[in-house]
Design a protein around this motif. Sequence first.
Motif, PDB file in Angstrom:
ATOM      1  N   VAL A   1       0.865  -1.179   0.000  1.00 28.00           N
ATOM      2  CA  VAL A   1       0.000   0.000   0.000  1.00 28.00           C
ATOM      3  C   VAL A   1       0.904   1.232   0.000  1.00 28.00           C
ATOM      4  CG1 VAL A   1      -1.776   1.282   1.223  1.00 28.00           C
ATOM      5  CG2 VAL A   1      -1.833  -1.219   1.218  1.00 28.00           C
ATOM      6  N   CYS A   2       0.660   2.134  -0.975  1.00 30.22           N
ATOM      7  CA  CYS A   2       1.538   3.303  -1.129  1.00 30.22           C
ATOM      8  C   CYS A   2       0.704   4.572  -1.097  1.00 30.22           C
ATOM      9  CB  CYS A   2       2.309   3.205  -2.445  1.00 30.22           C
ATOM     10  SG  CYS A   2       3.436   4.590  -2.740  1.00 30.22           S
ATOM     11  N   GLY A   3       1.182   5.594  -0.390  1.00 32.86           N
ATOM     12  CA  GLY A   3       0.464   6.862  -0.295  1.00 32.86           C
ATOM     13  C   GLY A   3       1.045   7.951  -1.149  1.00 32.86           C
ATOM     14  N   ALA A   4       2.082   7.656  -1.970  1.00 30.06           N
ATOM     15  CA  ALA A   4       2.712   8.686  -2.794  1.00 30.06           C
ATOM     16  C   ALA A   4       1.825   9.024  -3.992  1.00 30.06           C
ATOM     17  CB  ALA A   4       4.078   8.216  -3.265  1.00 30.06           C
ATOM     18  N   PRO A   5       1.698  10.293  -4.364  1.00 35.47           N
ATOM     19  CA  PRO A   5       0.835  10.665  -5.496  1.00 35.47           C
ATOM     20  C   PRO A   5       1.413  10.280  -6.852  1.00 35.47           C
ATOM     21  CG  PRO A   5       1.961  12.596  -4.639  1.00 35.47           C
ATOM     22  CD  PRO A   5       2.263  11.478  -3.695  1.00 35.47           C
ATOM     23  N   ASN A   6       2.749  10.032  -6.914  1.00 35.16           N
ATOM     24  CA  ASN A   6       3.362   9.786  -8.223  1.00 35.16           C
ATOM     25  C   ASN A   6       3.611   8.322  -8.517  1.00 35.16           C
ATOM     26  OD1 ASN A   6       5.344   9.688  -6.211  1.00 35.16           O
ATOM     27  ND2 ASN A   6       6.980  10.174  -7.678  1.00 35.16           N
ATOM     28  N   VAL A   7       3.101   7.399  -7.707  1.00 31.98           N
ATOM     29  CA  VAL A   7       3.327   5.990  -7.965  1.00 31.98           C
ATOM     30  C   VAL A   7       2.497   5.548  -9.162  1.00 31.98           C
ATOM     31  CG1 VAL A   7       1.530   5.214  -6.332  1.00 31.98           C
ATOM     32  CG2 VAL A   7       3.411   3.677  -6.936  1.00 31.98           C
ATOM     33  N   ALA A   8       3.115   4.686 -10.022  1.00 36.97           N
ATOM     34  CA  ALA A   8       2.410   4.216 -11.218  1.00 36.97           C
ATOM     35  C   ALA A   8       3.017   2.903 -11.674  1.00 36.97           C
ATOM     36  CB  ALA A   8       2.509   5.254 -12.337  1.00 36.97           C
ATOM     37  N   ALA A   9       2.224   2.128 -12.408  1.00 39.83           N
ATOM     38  CA  ALA A   9       2.696   0.849 -12.945  1.00 39.83           C
ATOM     39  C   ALA A   9       3.828   1.084 -13.931  1.00 39.83           C
ATOM     40  CB  ALA A   9       1.549   0.110 -13.609  1.00 39.83           C
ATOM     41  N   GLY A  10       4.803   0.165 -13.936  1.00 39.83           N
ATOM     42  CA  GLY A  10       5.930   0.241 -14.846  1.00 39.83           C
ATOM     43  C   GLY A  10       7.138   0.975 -14.282  1.00 39.83           C
ATOM     44  N   GLN A  11       7.012   1.573 -13.118  1.00 39.26           N
ATOM     45  CA  GLN A  11       8.121   2.326 -12.541  1.00 39.26           C
ATOM     46  C   GLN A  11       9.145   1.397 -11.878  1.00 39.26           C
ATOM     47  OE1 GLN A  11       6.003   4.776  -9.781  1.00 39.26           O
ATOM     48  NE2 GLN A  11       5.878   6.544 -11.187  1.00 39.26           N
ATOM     49  N   LYS A  12      10.421   1.791 -11.955  1.00 41.43           N
ATOM     50  CA  LYS A  12      11.463   1.184 -11.133  1.00 41.43           C
ATOM     51  C   LYS A  12      11.574   2.020  -9.865  1.00 41.43           C
ATOM     52  CE  LYS A  12      13.745  -2.133 -13.570  1.00 41.43           C
ATOM     53  NZ  LYS A  12      14.363  -3.377 -13.084  1.00 41.43           N
ATOM     54  N   VAL A  13      11.469   1.366  -8.713  1.00 38.89           N
ATOM     55  CA  VAL A  13      11.377   2.097  -7.452  1.00 38.89           C
ATOM     56  C   VAL A  13      12.308   1.486  -6.409  1.00 38.89           C
ATOM     57  CG1 VAL A  13       9.002   2.882  -7.836  1.00 38.89           C
ATOM     58  CG2 VAL A  13       9.411   0.648  -6.767  1.00 38.89           C
ATOM     59  N   VAL A  14      12.430   2.203  -5.291  1.00 39.24           N
ATOM     60  CA  VAL A  14      13.211   1.718  -4.148  1.00 39.24           C
ATOM     61  C   VAL A  14      12.238   1.107  -3.145  1.00 39.24           C
ATOM     62  CG1 VAL A  14      14.746   2.368  -2.270  1.00 39.24           C
ATOM     63  CG2 VAL A  14      14.960   3.483  -4.493  1.00 39.24           C
ATOM     64  N   VAL A  15      12.471  -0.164  -2.756  1.00 38.38           N
ATOM     65  CA  VAL A  15      11.551  -0.888  -1.893  1.00 38.38           C
ATOM     66  C   VAL A  15      12.275  -1.353  -0.634  1.00 38.38           C
ATOM     67  CG1 VAL A  15       9.962  -2.839  -1.707  1.00 38.38           C
ATOM     68  CG2 VAL A  15      10.280  -1.689  -3.905  1.00 38.38           C
ATOM     69  N   ALA A  16      11.699  -1.009   0.520  1.00 36.91           N
ATOM     70  CA  ALA A  16      12.207  -1.517   1.796  1.00 36.91           C
ATOM     71  C   ALA A  16      11.425  -2.776   2.133  1.00 36.91           C
ATOM     72  CB  ALA A  16      12.044  -0.476   2.886  1.00 36.91           C
ATOM     73  N   LEU A  17      12.117  -3.901   2.269  1.00 35.59           N
ATOM     74  CA  LEU A  17      11.465  -5.175   2.533  1.00 35.59           C
ATOM     75  C   LEU A  17      11.103  -5.300   4.007  1.00 35.59           C
ATOM     76  CD1 LEU A  17      13.831  -7.476   0.426  1.00 35.59           C
ATOM     77  CD2 LEU A  17      11.688  -6.383  -0.296  1.00 35.59           C
ATOM     78  N   VAL A  18      10.220  -6.232   4.323  1.00 35.98           N
ATOM     79  CA  VAL A  18       9.844  -6.493   5.707  1.00 35.98           C
ATOM     80  C   VAL A  18      11.088  -6.908   6.496  1.00 35.98           C
ATOM     81  CG1 VAL A  18       8.516  -8.015   7.220  1.00 35.98           C
ATOM     82  CG2 VAL A  18       7.469  -7.099   5.135  1.00 35.98           C
ATOM     83  N   GLY A  19      11.295  -6.292   7.644  1.00 38.59           N
ATOM     84  CA  GLY A  19      12.467  -6.561   8.477  1.00 38.59           C
ATOM     85  C   GLY A  19      13.555  -5.523   8.336  1.00 38.59           C
ATOM     86  N   ALA A  20      13.524  -4.718   7.256  1.00 40.91           N
ATOM     87  CA  ALA A  20      14.530  -3.671   7.067  1.00 40.91           C
ATOM     88  C   ALA A  20      14.314  -2.549   8.072  1.00 40.91           C
ATOM     89  CB  ALA A  20      14.465  -3.118   5.652  1.00 40.91           C
ATOM     90  N   THR A  21      15.414  -1.964   8.549  1.00 45.14           N
ATOM     91  CA  THR A  21      15.353  -0.800   9.430  1.00 45.14           C
ATOM     92  C   THR A  21      15.796   0.421   8.647  1.00 45.14           C
ATOM     93  OG1 THR A  21      15.790  -2.119  11.413  1.00 45.14           O
ATOM     94  CG2 THR A  21      16.202   0.244  11.554  1.00 45.14           C
ATOM     95  N   LEU A  22      14.915   1.407   8.557  1.00 42.38           N
ATOM     96  CA  LEU A  22      15.213   2.619   7.812  1.00 42.38           C
ATOM     97  C   LEU A  22      15.686   3.716   8.753  1.00 42.38           C
ATOM     98  CD1 LEU A  22      12.277   2.797   5.219  1.00 42.38           C
ATOM     99  CD2 LEU A  22      14.485   1.629   5.052  1.00 42.38           C
ATOM    100  N   HIS A  23      16.613   4.514   8.249  1.00 38.11           N
ATOM    101  CA  HIS A  23      17.154   5.653   9.001  1.00 38.11           C
ATOM    102  C   HIS A  23      16.818   6.912   8.221  1.00 38.11           C
ATOM    103  CE1 HIS A  23      19.725   3.161  11.740  1.00 38.11           C
ATOM    104  NE2 HIS A  23      19.538   2.303  10.756  1.00 38.11           N
ATOM    105  N   PRO A  24      15.667   7.524   8.485  1.00 40.81           N
ATOM    106  CA  PRO A  24      15.247   8.693   7.710  1.00 40.81           C
ATOM    107  C   PRO A  24      16.133   9.900   7.968  1.00 40.81           C
ATOM    108  CG  PRO A  24      13.769   8.354   9.566  1.00 40.81           C
ATOM    109  CD  PRO A  24      14.692   7.169   9.531  1.00 40.81           C
ATOM    110  N   ALA A  25      16.019  10.889   7.054  1.00 39.71           N
ATOM    111  CA  ALA A  25      16.834  12.109   7.179  1.00 39.71           C
ATOM    112  C   ALA A  25      16.516  12.844   8.467  1.00 39.71           C
ATOM    113  CB  ALA A  25      16.596  13.008   5.971  1.00 39.71           C
TER     114      ALA A  25
END
Length: 809
Positions: free
Chosen positions: A81-105
Motif C-alpha cells: 500500500v503506497c500513499g505517494a501521489p506519483n506511484v504508477a505501474a511500470g516504474q522502477k522504485v526503491v523498496v524496503a522489505l519487511v524486516g529492514a530498518t530505515l534511518h530517515p533524514a
Amino acid sequence: MEVSYKWLQEFIELPESPEEVGKILTATGLEVEGVEKIDAIPGGLEGVVIGEVLTCTKHPDADKLSLTTVDVGAGQPLPIVCGAPNVAAGQKVVVALVGATLHPASGAPFQIKKAKIRGAASEGMICAEDEIGLGSSHAGIMVLTTDLPNGTPAARYFNLEADYQIAIGLTPNRIDAASHYGTARDLKAVLNRPLRLPSLDAFSVSNTNLTLDVRVDDVEACPRYTGLTITGLTVSESPDWLKQRLLAIGLNPINNIVDVTNYVCQDLGQPLHAFDADKIAGNKVIVKTLPEGTAFVTLDGIERKLWATDLMICDAEKPMCIAGVFGGKYSGVSADTTSIFLESAYFSATSVRKTAQHHGLKTDASFRFERGTDPNMPGFALKRAALLIQQVAGGAISSEITDLYPTPIEPFRVPVRYRNIDRLIGIKIDHSEIHRILEALDIQAEETTADGFVAIVPPYRVDVTREADVIEEILRIYGLDNVPLSTNLTAESLSEFPKTDPDQWQSRVGQLMAANGFYEILTLSLTRPSYNDAVRSSLPGADVTLLNPLSEELSVMRQTLLFSALETLVYNLNRRQKDLKTFEFGKVYSKVQLDEGQSKYVERMRLSLAIVGNQEPESWLQKSQPVAYHNLATAVQRILNLFRIKSFDTQSADPTFFQYGLTYVVNKKPLVSLGLVQPKLTKLVDLKQPVFYADFDWQALLKLASTKARYEEVSRFPEVRRDLSLVLDKVVTFEQISRLARQTERKLLRTINVFDVYEGENLGAGKKAYSVSFLLQDITQTLTDVTIDKTMQRLINAFEQELGAVIRK
C-alpha cells in the motif's frame, strides 16, 4: 593505522574478503588488529532493494492510497500500500522489505513490518529519498532509471555499498606501508598480482601566470622540494566520494583542498601542504631556518618559539609553516582562497623528528616524515593532488613544476649470500623464488654469482639496509608458515639446558592463570609521575625519567605494575565488562643510589594478579557474589603449588598499597604481597570498585622453582581428625594459631584448618571464636586414643599459655 578495503581495491584486484585480506597482511608482518564494517549512510540500506511496480490501483477505502504489486526479484510479487501521489505501474522504485530498518533524514529509525492498511495487506514500503536518508524531499517516491534486475540491493545502485576499515598495528620500521599504496605493495608481493597506479595522463600546465621563486637554503634538512600553483579554484565542501573515503579511515572532512592533501597522504604516503598563494609575500618560497626564539603562530592558534634548527617554509617576509610538521595560522587555505601553492617535499627524518619532539606536535605528516618517506614520490604525488584538486575545486595549473633535487638519494646496496639466507631461514629456498620475491618487493639483484648477489633496495625501504634485513623480507613474503618446524633438536646432554627456564615457567603460569579464568594483559612500561608519587614511601629507589618524553603522562618508567593493572580494569569497566581477572608479566624500573655516591639503574621482573567484580557471572542457579580476598588468595596458592612451595611465613602487607592483606615471606625475603588495594590509589584512575591485587617477585619465585617430583608412599595407617573451638582476642590471627600448633607438634600434625569464625556479644568484647580442625597421623603405626589425647592436650596447653585461648566445650 587504518586502511579502507575498497580503497585498496583501487590499487590491486582483491576478490578475497576483508577478513581474508587481514590474514594475508598479518602473515606479511602488517598485523591486522581488527576489521570493521563502515556503512556509507546509517544502516547501509540493508534490506532495501530495487523493485518494479507491476500494477497500481486506487485503494477502495482511501482516496490518497494506492494498491500496488511490486516485483522485488523474489518470485512472488509483494502487495504494498503506497500513499505517494506519483506511484504508477511500470516504474522502477526503491523498496524496503519487511524486516529492514530505515534511518530517515529526520526522526528516529523504524523497522518495516507486515501490516494491514484500511483492510489491505502491505508487505513492504516504496520509499521517498528522505525515508532512506538520501535527501530531504518527501514530495513522492523515488523513480529510478536503471536496467539493473529487480532485487538488486539499492546500495549498489546508489554506490553506497559498505566499506571495511582494516586496522593495522603498524610497527615503526614499516613506514613504507603507511598508505594504501604501501599496503597494496605487500599484497602484490604475496599474491603475485600487478598494481594499478592512478593515471597522470591528464596532467598539463594551463599557463604560467603565477610562477613563484622557490629556494632551498638548507638542502641537508630538505633534500628535495617540489611545488606548483593552481589558480581560479573554489574552496567548498568535498564531494561525497572524497568524504566517504576519509570517513572510512577515521578522518573528518574539512574542505575540498585540505581533503585532497589528506587523501593523497593516505593514498600514496606522501604528505602535502597547500598555501594560500595570495598570502605569500613577494611571490617567494624559501626553505630555511630562522633565528632562535622567533615567534610563530601555528594553525591551532598557539604561538611557539622556534629553535634555531627548526626548518621553516617562509615567504619574503615571514615564516608560513613548520616544514613537515604543522602549518601556520596566517598562510593556510580558507573559504576565500582562490589560488594556492601546493607543496610536496622530502624532508630529513632527523630534522622533522627533532622539531616535532621539541614542540610536542604529532601530525600525519610528521608521523611519516620522521620515520622516512620515499624521496622519489614527491613529483608523482604533486601531479596526483593537482589533478584531484582540479576535479573537486576547478582551477588551472598556473606554473611549471618546481623540483629542487640537487643530490638524488641513491638506493641501498646490500651484499647477500645464499648460504646466509639458508642459515637464517632454516631451509633452502630455490634461487629463482628468492629473486621473484625480491623483484615483487621492488628490490633488484645485481652482480649475481653462484654464491650470492647485491640487493639494490629502493630508498623508501628505510628499514632494509643489512643482509639480515633482506633475508627477513624474503622470509615474510615466502611465509613463516611454509618453514617446517625442525625435529632435529640434539644436545650431548641435558646439562646444556638451563636448570630453570624462565620462559618455560612463564608459559606454565600463563596457562594456569588462563585455565582459571584470568586474562593476560600487556601494558606500557611508561607511566605518569603522579602514580609513582602516590606510593613513593614504599618504592626502592628514584624514578627513571625520560629525557625526551612524548607527554607528561608518559614521562617516567613505572616502579610497580599496580597502576598498569588498574588502568586496564577501568578501561574495561567503562565498557561494561564488569567481572575481570587479569595477570601480567612485566618489568619495573628504578634508579638506586650506591655507597660511592653513584647510582645505577635497576630492572626487575614482576608478576601481578588483579580481580574485580563478581566471582561468577549472573545465573538463575545462584546469586552473584562479589570477589573477596580468598578468591585472590586461592589463585596465589595455585601458583605457589605449581612451584611446589609448601611453607612460608606471613606478615601484614604494606599499607601504602593495601587496605588489608598479607605478604608471604620465604627465607626471610618477601615473595608475594596480596590484599585489597587502598581506595585512594584506585581513585587515581577513577576506579570506584574494590580491587584485590597480588604482586609477585618473579625472580625470587624462579629461584624457588623445583622441577623434581617427590614421591611418598601412601601410609597404610589412617588419619584422625579432632576439632577445637578457641575463644581468642580479635587481634590473634589464624596464622599465629597455625604456627604455634606446628611448633608444638611436629611429628603427628599433618593439616590444620579453620572451618568457622564466630563473633558475638556472648563471647565478650574484643573476642572471637575459631573452630579449628586438626588431622593427625603416624606413618609407622595406628594412633591410639592415649596418644591422640596427649597430643591434643599439648596443643590446648600451648594455645592457653601462649595465646590466652579459652577452649569452648
